[in-house]
Design a protein around this motif. Sequence first.
Motif, PDB file in Angstrom:
ATOM      1  N   LYS A  70       0.837  -1.196   0.000  1.00  0.00           N
ATOM      2  CA  LYS A  70       0.000   0.000   0.000  1.00  0.00           C
ATOM      3  C   LYS A  70       0.876   1.251   0.000  1.00  0.00           C
ATOM      4  O   LYS A  70       1.860   1.341   0.722  1.00  0.00           O
ATOM      5  CB  LYS A  70      -0.912   0.017   1.225  1.00  0.00           C
ATOM      6  CG  LYS A  70      -1.959  -1.066   1.199  1.00  0.00           C
ATOM      7  CD  LYS A  70      -2.887  -0.934   2.373  1.00  0.00           C
ATOM      8  CE  LYS A  70      -3.950  -2.005   2.318  1.00  0.00           C
ATOM      9  NZ  LYS A  70      -4.878  -1.898   3.451  1.00  0.00           N
ATOM     10  N   ALA A  71       0.481   2.202  -0.810  1.00  0.00           N
ATOM     11  CA  ALA A  71       1.224   3.457  -0.912  1.00  0.00           C
ATOM     12  C   ALA A  71       0.833   4.372   0.250  1.00  0.00           C
ATOM     13  O   ALA A  71      -0.300   4.358   0.723  1.00  0.00           O
ATOM     14  CB  ALA A  71       0.932   4.140  -2.237  1.00  0.00           C
ATOM     15  N   MET A  72       1.791   5.153   0.686  1.00  0.00           N
ATOM     16  CA  MET A  72       1.518   6.106   1.756  1.00  0.00           C
ATOM     17  C   MET A  72       0.728   7.274   1.194  1.00  0.00           C
ATOM     18  O   MET A  72       1.008   7.753   0.099  1.00  0.00           O
ATOM     19  CB  MET A  72       2.843   6.623   2.349  1.00  0.00           C
ATOM     20  CG  MET A  72       3.710   5.566   2.986  1.00  0.00           C
ATOM     21  SD  MET A  72       3.125   5.068   4.602  1.00  0.00           S
ATOM     22  CE  MET A  72       3.341   6.561   5.521  1.00  0.00           C
ATOM     23  N   ARG A  73      -0.242   7.703   1.929  1.00  0.00           N
ATOM     24  CA  ARG A  73      -1.015   8.866   1.511  1.00  0.00           C
ATOM     25  C   ARG A  73      -0.298  10.129   1.973  1.00  0.00           C
ATOM     26  O   ARG A  73       0.215  10.197   3.093  1.00  0.00           O
ATOM     27  CB  ARG A  73      -2.400   8.853   2.133  1.00  0.00           C
ATOM     28  CG  ARG A  73      -3.302   7.802   1.593  1.00  0.00           C
ATOM     29  CD  ARG A  73      -4.662   7.985   2.182  1.00  0.00           C
ATOM     30  NE  ARG A  73      -5.599   7.026   1.639  1.00  0.00           N
ATOM     31  CZ  ARG A  73      -6.838   6.936   2.019  1.00  0.00           C
ATOM     32  NH1 ARG A  73      -7.311   7.737   2.965  1.00  0.00           N
ATOM     33  NH2 ARG A  73      -7.627   6.051   1.469  1.00  0.00           N
ATOM     34  N   PRO A  74      -0.265  11.160   1.139  1.00  0.00           N
ATOM     35  CA  PRO A  74       0.364  12.407   1.575  1.00  0.00           C
ATOM     36  C   PRO A  74      -0.518  13.099   2.620  1.00  0.00           C
ATOM     37  O   PRO A  74      -1.740  13.022   2.569  1.00  0.00           O
ATOM     38  CB  PRO A  74       0.449  13.239   0.295  1.00  0.00           C
ATOM     39  CG  PRO A  74      -0.591  12.677  -0.589  1.00  0.00           C
ATOM     40  CD  PRO A  74      -0.723  11.234  -0.236  1.00  0.00           C
ATOM     41  N   LYS A  75       0.132  13.736   3.561  1.00  0.00           N
ATOM     42  CA  LYS A  75      -0.613  14.462   4.578  1.00  0.00           C
ATOM     43  C   LYS A  75      -0.988  15.824   4.019  1.00  0.00           C
ATOM     44  O   LYS A  75      -0.165  16.533   3.453  1.00  0.00           O
ATOM     45  CB  LYS A  75       0.220  14.633   5.846  1.00  0.00           C
ATOM     46  CG  LYS A  75       0.460  13.327   6.547  1.00  0.00           C
ATOM     47  CD  LYS A  75       1.208  13.523   7.841  1.00  0.00           C
ATOM     48  CE  LYS A  75       1.432  12.200   8.518  1.00  0.00           C
ATOM     49  NZ  LYS A  75       2.183  12.346   9.772  1.00  0.00           N
ATOM     50  N   ILE A  76      -2.231  16.183   4.186  1.00  0.00           N
ATOM     51  CA  ILE A  76      -2.714  17.466   3.686  1.00  0.00           C
ATOM     52  C   ILE A  76      -2.888  18.397   4.879  1.00  0.00           C
ATOM     53  O   ILE A  76      -3.615  18.093   5.822  1.00  0.00           O
ATOM     54  CB  ILE A  76      -4.055  17.299   2.936  1.00  0.00           C
ATOM     55  CG1 ILE A  76      -3.846  16.342   1.767  1.00  0.00           C
ATOM     56  CG2 ILE A  76      -4.590  18.650   2.484  1.00  0.00           C
ATOM     57  CD1 ILE A  76      -5.106  15.990   1.042  1.00  0.00           C
ATOM     58  N   LYS A  77      -2.196  19.538   4.804  1.00  0.00           N
ATOM     59  CA  LYS A  77      -2.269  20.509   5.889  1.00  0.00           C
ATOM     60  C   LYS A  77      -3.305  21.560   5.513  1.00  0.00           C
ATOM     61  O   LYS A  77      -3.356  22.016   4.367  1.00  0.00           O
ATOM     62  CB  LYS A  77      -0.909  21.189   6.098  1.00  0.00           C
ATOM     63  CG  LYS A  77       0.163  20.228   6.547  1.00  0.00           C
ATOM     64  CD  LYS A  77       1.478  20.928   6.721  1.00  0.00           C
ATOM     65  CE  LYS A  77       2.553  19.938   7.106  1.00  0.00           C
ATOM     66  NZ  LYS A  77       3.869  20.570   7.217  1.00  0.00           N
ATOM     67  N   PRO A  78      -4.134  21.955   6.463  1.00  0.00           N
ATOM     68  CA  PRO A  78      -5.125  22.980   6.154  1.00  0.00           C
ATOM     69  C   PRO A  78      -4.435  24.335   5.911  1.00  0.00           C
ATOM     70  O   PRO A  78      -3.384  24.635   6.477  1.00  0.00           O
ATOM     71  CB  PRO A  78      -6.012  23.034   7.391  1.00  0.00           C
ATOM     72  CG  PRO A  78      -5.200  22.418   8.476  1.00  0.00           C
ATOM     73  CD  PRO A  78      -4.242  21.498   7.831  1.00  0.00           C
ATOM     74  N   LEU A  79      -5.021  25.109   5.039  1.00  0.00           N
ATOM     75  CA  LEU A  79      -4.479  26.436   4.740  1.00  0.00           C
ATOM     76  C   LEU A  79      -4.761  27.374   5.902  1.00  0.00           C
ATOM     77  O   LEU A  79      -5.826  27.350   6.510  1.00  0.00           O
ATOM     78  CB  LEU A  79      -5.117  27.004   3.481  1.00  0.00           C
ATOM     79  CG  LEU A  79      -4.799  26.260   2.174  1.00  0.00           C
ATOM     80  CD1 LEU A  79      -5.615  26.861   1.036  1.00  0.00           C
ATOM     81  CD2 LEU A  79      -3.323  26.355   1.863  1.00  0.00           C
ATOM     82  N   LYS A  80      -3.770  28.222   6.179  1.00  0.00           N
ATOM     83  CA  LYS A  80      -3.967  29.224   7.236  1.00  0.00           C
ATOM     84  C   LYS A  80      -4.661  30.419   6.602  1.00  0.00           C
ATOM     85  O   LYS A  80      -4.335  30.838   5.489  1.00  0.00           O
ATOM     86  CB  LYS A  80      -2.609  29.644   7.809  1.00  0.00           C
ATOM     87  CG  LYS A  80      -1.933  28.526   8.544  1.00  0.00           C
ATOM     88  CD  LYS A  80      -0.618  28.992   9.113  1.00  0.00           C
ATOM     89  CE  LYS A  80       0.081  27.836   9.812  1.00  0.00           C
ATOM     90  NZ  LYS A  80       1.384  28.239  10.328  1.00  0.00           N
ATOM     91  N   PRO A  81      -5.634  30.990   7.307  1.00  0.00           N
ATOM     92  CA  PRO A  81      -6.309  32.160   6.751  1.00  0.00           C
ATOM     93  C   PRO A  81      -5.350  33.349   6.685  1.00  0.00           C
ATOM     94  O   PRO A  81      -4.497  33.534   7.555  1.00  0.00           O
ATOM     95  CB  PRO A  81      -7.455  32.411   7.724  1.00  0.00           C
ATOM     96  CG  PRO A  81      -7.134  31.658   8.951  1.00  0.00           C
ATOM     97  CD  PRO A  81      -6.158  30.589   8.587  1.00  0.00           C
ATOM     98  N   LYS A  82      -5.475  34.105   5.586  1.00  0.00           N
ATOM     99  CA  LYS A  82      -4.607  35.277   5.417  1.00  0.00           C
ATOM    100  C   LYS A  82      -5.134  36.396   6.300  1.00  0.00           C
ATOM    101  O   LYS A  82      -6.316  36.698   6.315  1.00  0.00           O
ATOM    102  CB  LYS A  82      -4.597  35.712   3.972  1.00  0.00           C
ATOM    103  CG  LYS A  82      -3.925  34.730   3.051  1.00  0.00           C
ATOM    104  CD  LYS A  82      -3.879  35.251   1.648  1.00  0.00           C
ATOM    105  CE  LYS A  82      -3.222  34.257   0.727  1.00  0.00           C
ATOM    106  NZ  LYS A  82      -3.183  34.746  -0.649  1.00  0.00           N
ATOM    107  N   THR A  83      -4.230  37.041   6.993  1.00  0.00           N
ATOM    108  CA  THR A  83      -4.607  38.203   7.803  1.00  0.00           C
ATOM    109  C   THR A  83      -3.916  39.434   7.232  1.00  0.00           C
ATOM    110  O   THR A  83      -2.735  39.424   6.972  1.00  0.00           O
ATOM    111  CB  THR A  83      -4.185  38.017   9.273  1.00  0.00           C
ATOM    112  OG1 THR A  83      -2.810  37.763   9.308  1.00  0.00           O
ATOM    113  CG2 THR A  83      -4.946  36.899   9.903  1.00  0.00           C
ATOM    114  N   SER A  84      -4.681  40.482   7.010  1.00  0.00           N
ATOM    115  CA  SER A  84      -4.060  41.668   6.465  1.00  0.00           C
ATOM    116  C   SER A  84      -4.143  42.812   7.406  1.00  0.00           C
ATOM    117  O   SER A  84      -4.824  42.975   8.291  1.00  0.00           O
ATOM    118  CB  SER A  84      -4.635  42.132   5.150  1.00  0.00           C
ATOM    119  OG  SER A  84      -5.769  41.536   4.723  1.00  0.00           O
TER     120      SER A  84
END
Length: 84
Positions: A70-84
């Motif tokens: 079985k192939a390893m699944r890549p870990k998906i990191k949530p996007l950080k919200p942009k603060t301006s």
Amino acid sequence: MKFDEYLSEKKIDSAKYKHAEPAQYEEFLKIFDQMHPESFTQQKLFLINKIRRAYLLEENVDTKKVVAPKAMRPKIKPLKPKTS
């Protein structure tokens, strides 16, 4: 489908079976030639299982299926919200 092909599909060594029980082999061959393989299986299921245990077909190493790891699944990191 021929009877020998059917036996190998059911993992039965047809040569050993034919040599050990020629009368039953010939009887089953005649019956098999007169009906569909699925009907034959339904009619002789318990006998086929008994025959398989007695004359199990030895599988070659080359014919066994190779299963890929079985192939390893890549870990998906949530996007950080942009603060301006």
